[in-house]
Design a protein around this motif. Structure first.
Motif, PDB file in Angstrom:
ATOM      1  N   PHE A 214      14.378  -8.160   0.094  1.00 20.80           N
ATOM      2  CA  PHE A 214      13.150  -8.841   0.885  1.00 20.80           C
ATOM      3  C   PHE A 214      13.014 -10.233  -0.073  1.00 20.80           C
ATOM      4  O   PHE A 214      12.983 -10.121  -1.367  1.00 20.80           O
TER       5      PHE A 214
ATOM      6  N   ARG B 245       2.225 -10.486   3.278  1.00 18.92           N
ATOM      7  CA  ARG B 245       2.580  -9.576   4.278  1.00 18.92           C
ATOM      8  C   ARG B 245       2.233  -8.040   3.795  1.00 18.92           C
ATOM      9  O   ARG B 245       2.595  -7.701   2.695  1.00 18.92           O
ATOM     10  N   LEU B 246       1.799  -7.409   4.613  1.00 19.87           N
ATOM     11  CA  LEU B 246       1.703  -5.997   4.181  1.00 19.87           C
ATOM     12  C   LEU B 246       2.910  -5.096   4.204  1.00 19.87           C
ATOM     13  O   LEU B 246       3.860  -5.192   5.072  1.00 19.87           O
ATOM     14  N   ILE B 247       3.048  -4.323   3.263  1.00 17.50           N
ATOM     15  CA  ILE B 247       4.052  -3.442   3.090  1.00 17.50           C
ATOM     16  C   ILE B 247       3.706  -1.994   2.917  1.00 17.50           C
ATOM     17  O   ILE B 247       2.810  -1.848   1.984  1.00 17.50           O
ATOM     18  N   ILE B 248       4.389  -1.102   3.631  1.00 18.08           N
ATOM     19  CA  ILE B 248       3.846   0.326   3.244  1.00 18.08           C
ATOM     20  C   ILE B 248       5.017   0.984   2.547  1.00 18.08           C
ATOM     21  O   ILE B 248       6.108   0.956   2.952  1.00 18.08           O
ATOM     22  N   MET B 249       4.617   1.649   1.631  1.00 19.61           N
ATOM     23  CA  MET B 249       5.704   2.465   0.656  1.00 19.61           C
ATOM     24  C   MET B 249       5.000   4.044   0.753  1.00 19.61           C
ATOM     25  O   MET B 249       3.906   4.233   0.998  1.00 19.61           O
ATOM     26  N   ASN B 250       6.252   4.723   0.119  1.00 26.96           N
ATOM     27  CA  ASN B 250       5.395   6.263  -0.404  1.00 26.96           C
ATOM     28  C   ASN B 250       5.336   6.142  -1.727  1.00 26.96           C
ATOM     29  O   ASN B 250       4.536   5.535  -2.523  1.00 26.96           O
ATOM     30  N   ASP B 251       6.517   6.579  -2.612  1.00 26.07           N
ATOM     31  CA  ASP B 251       6.681   6.012  -4.202  1.00 26.07           C
ATOM     32  C   ASP B 251       6.855   4.571  -4.124  1.00 26.07           C
ATOM     33  O   ASP B 251       8.040   4.233  -3.919  1.00 26.07           O
TER      34      ASP B 251
ATOM     35  N   LYS C  65      13.642  -0.346  -4.528  1.00 24.23           N
ATOM     36  CA  LYS C  65      13.658  -0.270  -2.870  1.00 24.23           C
ATOM     37  C   LYS C  65      13.311  -1.617  -2.319  1.00 24.23           C
ATOM     38  O   LYS C  65      13.592  -1.825  -0.915  1.00 24.23           O
ATOM     39  N   LEU C  66      12.918  -2.550  -3.064  1.00 24.18           N
ATOM     40  CA  LEU C  66      12.370  -3.806  -2.328  1.00 24.18           C
ATOM     41  C   LEU C  66      13.503  -4.905  -2.367  1.00 24.18           C
ATOM     42  O   LEU C  66      13.275  -5.860  -2.067  1.00 24.18           O
TER      43      LEU C  66
ATOM     44  N   VAL D 135       0.851  -1.169  -0.157  1.00 26.05           N
ATOM     45  CA  VAL D 135      -0.090  -0.133   0.109  1.00 26.05           C
ATOM     46  C   VAL D 135       0.664   1.447  -0.135  1.00 26.05           C
ATOM     47  O   VAL D 135       2.106   1.214   0.320  1.00 26.05           O
TER      48      VAL D 135
ATOM     49  N   LEU E 114      -4.105   5.296  -0.217  1.00 26.70           N
ATOM     50  CA  LEU E 114      -3.847   4.437   0.756  1.00 26.70           C
ATOM     51  C   LEU E 114      -5.142   3.448   0.920  1.00 26.70           C
ATOM     52  O   LEU E 114      -6.125   3.688   1.683  1.00 26.70           O
TER      53      LEU E 114
ATOM     54  N   LEU F 206      -5.959   0.604   2.379  1.00 24.58           N
ATOM     55  CA  LEU F 206      -5.684  -0.227   3.456  1.00 24.58           C
ATOM     56  C   LEU F 206      -6.732  -1.356   3.750  1.00 24.58           C
ATOM     57  O   LEU F 206      -6.276  -2.772   3.803  1.00 24.58           O
TER      58      LEU F 206
ATOM     59  N   ILE G 173       1.385   5.358   1.215  1.00 25.32           N
ATOM     60  CA  ILE G 173       1.281   6.559   2.422  1.00 25.32           C
ATOM     61  C   ILE G 173       0.509   7.589   1.669  1.00 25.32           C
ATOM     62  O   ILE G 173      -0.203   8.187   2.211  1.00 25.32           O
TER      63      ILE G 173
END
Lengths: 344, 344
Positions: free
Chosen positions: B279, B264-270, B275-276, B237, B244, B246, B239
């Protein structure tokens, strides 16, 4: 290379907090650990969300995001506590390196003697748990060892950050840095103006900073020269909690304008040149993390300077100064392990 | 290509607000305009700060940043209002294209006849100011033209967004899209399941979406196939206020777990793959802007899907559905110019 994350200790703290839902933040090197911690917490009945942005330091806790998601706590992996206003309880989980620092000291003991008798001992969070052992070893070898307390940006005596060398600002003949990389010892040399010897616990190598410091200063003057006729300056601050140096940025804006330049405040999150393409600025000043203009300048198509370098550019100072972010007074040291900090 | 930003109108609104300090947000194409607006406001006694992050839509207003910086208002350039909770008064300044749409319609009138007699007319914010003229022209040419109201994510009847085709969901024989690019007409074809003809006012070209739609669906099934045996899903999702999603993300996490996958829930901006890295997820679901998994999937080293595609992957649905973000009811239309929205 890194210690395992102490999952059980984290779980205990979360249970004390009665946390039902948490956010886990991690630097690039601890992505797998973040993933595994999330799975472990979930098995133990705690809903764990992963923060997907890459985190570069305790200056950027994701407490706002945690709050927005309704999390009861934030788990911040890989960095020690930095005094900042937090919006949710936050568990800081520093990652200590497993490498033994004594071996590298023993190997380089004759080199270390060149620093003088009274040496200022500093390191990064990665090796801080071995600082007392290192001190003892050096004392046994005839040195007088000084470990500075440092301010509220750091967690322990003797700890330095890329942006903060307060723990090195004590009386001594020279500075001994335990750790890897060139940024911290360079910062130390520029910040303390003392002789700095870096001893790398991984490779066992040593590095004197005198020549590197001179070369660095020449490179920075070249950046300053490129911006010398710039008319339009973008003065960048970051929204990151521990990098939002608004007053310093406003001071730089005023200063530039006073000396006949155009200056405009720019706010960003992660500061990078790519996003700024299209703005007609001639040069930039980064009043955020000092590593950005110094480590990343080759990726900028416009000259990019630190606030201190603007003073050099305007002829207000002559001697090169490293850009640091000072903290306030630190009340107490952190434990050498996880630490919980309440909101507020 | 774009209208000039109406600086005087913006100044007037800010003076009414008695604003002393404002933040200016802009998309990539309006960086120079943002810079010039800042200079203009400053000349008129208003302290203007530039937001340096690239803005992709009204779904991501920088109202929080404006508040943090102590700004009295946010100026959001280039996008029309989207109904969201705002923390400071915000002036939305849409950018209307100067190109005349009638010429392209005239050139393609015989092609347009193939849609049927009753046509649903839609466009993007760039050409919305010419929609009534286009309607009139088409009516003069014997068409019955329907313009849907749309929901609260859009500002005007007939407006579509990459993530919202509510204005096209009305009765009609086919959809006529006025605009450039392939994303919107593709979304229209998938969302309405009607014949879609795109007419490009810049080039004068037309494009039927049937074949492109089929090709798109095949490509998406190929992505789904790549993730078919994935064990560990990261459900992302953003921010960003208007992205958002959710609840939808939590629904997808539950669904995946119900069908034996780890999620698994992941929060990002862009949201971006870079960036991942690190993982250990096998595949990702982006429950943020639908354009990310669709426009950007080639930059992902792991399969990346929309929430709807997860339902296809799990065999819960068979027919391809486009990922849309629905809004609520829209109270009133926006003016065809700047519009001020109060905080709250």
């Amino acid at each position: 290379m890194l210690h395992e994350i102490s999952k059980d200790e984290i779980l205990k703290e979360l249970q004390k907090l009665k946390a039902k839902k948490v956010l886990i933040q991690s630097p690039e090197g601890l992505r797998r650990e973040a993933y595994e911690l999330a799975a472990f917490l979930e098995e133990n009945g705690i809903n764990a969300i992963i923060h997907g942005e890459v985190n570069y330091g305790a200056c950027d806790p994701a407490d706002k995001e945690a709050k927005l998601l309704g999390c009861d706590a934030l788990i911040h992996l890989g960095h020690s506590y930095m005094k900042l206003h937090l919006e949710v309880p936050t568990i800081f989980v520093p990652a200590f390196a497993k490498v033994d620092v004594i071996e590298a000291l023993r190997k380089n003991i004759e080199e270390i003697r060149k620093l003088g008798r009274r040496i200022i001992l500093v390191t990064t969070a990665q090796h801080i748990h071995q600082l007392e052992r290192a001190k003892k070893f050096l004392e046994e070898n005839g040195f007088q060892v000084v470990i500075g307390k440092g301010d509220s940006r750091v967690s322990w005596p003797g700890q330095v950050l890329g942006c903060n060398y307060s723990a090195a600002k004590v009386e001594g003949d020279g500075v001994l840095f335990l750790g890897s990389g060139i940024f911290h010892p360079l910062g130390l040399a520029l910040s303390t103006k003392k002789k700095v010897l870096a001893v790398n616990p991984y490779s066992g190598d040593f590095m004197w900073m005198d020549e590197l410091k001179e070369r660095f200063i020449r490179k920075r003057w070249a950046q300053i020269a490129k911006a010398i006729d710039a008319k339009r300056f973008g003065v960048i601050v970051s929204i990151k909690k521990g990098q939002l140096r608004l007053r310093e940025a406003e001071r730089i804006v005023k200063l530039l304008r006073k000396y006949g330049r155009e200056a405009r405040l720019i706010i960003m999150n992660d500061v990078s040149y790519m996003k700024l393409e299209g703005f007609p600025f001639d040069a930039y000043v980064v009043v955020a993390c000092p590593r950005v203009p110094i480590d990343d300048y080759e990726n900028w198509r416009k000259p990019v300077l630190t606030p201190r370098e603007i003073e050099l550019l305007l002829g207000l100072k002559e001697e090169y100064e490293f850009d640091e972010i000072p903290g306030g007074r630190r009340e107490k040291d952190e434990p050498l392990g996880i630490s919980l900090h309440k909101a507020g």
